[in-house]
Design a protein around this motif. Sequence first.
Motif, short mmCIF file in Angstrom:
data_model
loop_
_atom_site.label_atom_id
_atom_site.label_comp_id
_atom_site.label_asym_id
_atom_site.label_seq_id
_atom_site.Cartn_x
_atom_site.Cartn_y
_atom_site.Cartn_z
N THR A 26 0.83 -1.21 0.00
CA THR A 26 0.00 0.00 0.00
C THR A 26 0.86 1.26 0.00
O THR A 26 0.61 2.22 -0.73
CB THR A 26 -0.93 0.01 1.23
OG1 THR A 26 -1.72 -1.16 1.20
CG2 THR A 26 -1.81 1.23 1.26
N MET A 27 1.89 1.27 0.83
CA MET A 27 2.74 2.47 0.95
C MET A 27 3.74 2.57 -0.19
O MET A 27 4.39 3.60 -0.37
CB MET A 27 3.52 2.45 2.28
CG MET A 27 2.67 2.61 3.54
SD MET A 27 1.88 4.22 3.67
CE MET A 27 3.27 5.29 4.02
N GLN A 28 3.92 1.44 -0.91
CA GLN A 28 4.95 1.39 -1.96
C GLN A 28 6.34 1.63 -1.35
O GLN A 28 7.17 2.37 -1.91
CB GLN A 28 4.66 2.42 -3.06
CG GLN A 28 3.40 2.11 -3.84
CD GLN A 28 3.61 1.00 -4.85
OE1 GLN A 28 4.37 1.13 -5.79
NE2 GLN A 28 2.96 -0.14 -4.62
N TRP A 29 6.56 1.05 -0.21
CA TRP A 29 7.85 1.09 0.47
C TRP A 29 8.37 -0.34 0.58
O TRP A 29 7.56 -1.29 0.64
CB TRP A 29 7.70 1.63 1.90
CG TRP A 29 7.47 3.11 2.02
CD1 TRP A 29 7.39 4.03 1.01
CD2 TRP A 29 7.26 3.83 3.25
NE1 TRP A 29 7.16 5.28 1.54
CE2 TRP A 29 7.08 5.18 2.91
CE3 TRP A 29 7.21 3.47 4.59
CZ2 TRP A 29 6.85 6.17 3.87
CZ3 TRP A 29 6.99 4.45 5.54
CH2 TRP A 29 6.82 5.79 5.18
N PRO A 30 9.67 -0.53 0.66
CA PRO A 30 10.17 -1.89 0.87
C PRO A 30 9.81 -2.41 2.27
O PRO A 30 9.70 -1.62 3.21
CB PRO A 30 11.69 -1.75 0.72
CG PRO A 30 12.00 -0.31 0.75
CD PRO A 30 10.75 0.46 0.46
N HIS A 31 9.65 -3.72 2.36
CA HIS A 31 9.37 -4.35 3.65
C HIS A 31 10.65 -5.02 4.16
O HIS A 31 11.18 -5.90 3.50
CB HIS A 31 8.27 -5.40 3.45
CG HIS A 31 7.96 -6.19 4.69
ND1 HIS A 31 7.30 -7.40 4.66
CD2 HIS A 31 8.23 -5.96 6.00
CE1 HIS A 31 7.17 -7.86 5.89
NE2 HIS A 31 7.74 -7.02 6.71
N VAL A 32 11.12 -4.57 5.31
CA VAL A 32 12.31 -5.18 5.90
C VAL A 32 11.89 -5.90 7.18
O VAL A 32 11.39 -5.28 8.11
CB VAL A 32 13.36 -4.09 6.24
CG1 VAL A 32 14.62 -4.74 6.80
CG2 VAL A 32 13.69 -3.26 5.02
N ASP A 33 12.06 -7.22 7.19
CA ASP A 33 11.68 -8.02 8.35
C ASP A 33 12.96 -8.46 9.06
O ASP A 33 13.79 -9.15 8.48
CB ASP A 33 10.87 -9.23 7.87
CG ASP A 33 10.44 -10.12 9.02
OD1 ASP A 33 9.55 -9.70 9.77
OD2 ASP A 33 11.02 -11.20 9.20
#
Length: 174
Positions: A26-33
């Motif tokens: 949704t945010m168009q940001w990368p997901h860092v887990d």
Amino acid sequence: MRKKNIILIGFMGTGKTTVGTALAQTMQWPHVDTDHLIEEREGSILEIFHKHGEPYYRQIEARCIRQVTVGSQQIITTGGGSVLLPENRIALKQNGFVVLLTATPETIIRRVREDKNRPLLQGNLEERVHQLLRDRENAYKFADYTVDTTDLSVEQIVDVIVEQYNQVSLDEVL
Ligand code: S3P
């Protein structure tokens, strides 16, 4: 100034990783887990705990948090115990909008039951969850915003987080 990251914290089974993935889209940001990064670097969390113990794991987790919080415009999802070290709480709070995901103990137990990869939940699952929730009662309180995920869909959780993030950013500008 807009908070530079959105950071999800919360107990195991509260949906951090699943919500993080959807929120990133949704945010168009990368997901860092952070758990995922640790496993890429060091191998499975179960093995790290078994071979080196929890304190060692917490050290690697702290290093990982120090590294990822340098970046911005990311959805950062964390392990449930990442909030135990004060230095992590400070790094998370200083570097993003911190959202705490919660769920009832029954919901948590149902969600984690089939997953055998959580070293701290081995043994009697119900007892372990209740004990850890008691032990950690205060550790999550530094969050900027809390969402009870028990009866919400992933989409509803994402919507509410985005709305709050935008609201907070607006309040800071006004
Ligand atoms: C832990 C939670 C796990 C993982 C490790 C320890 C904890 O992450 O970091 O097993 O101490 O609560 P999840 O919260 O993603 O399950």
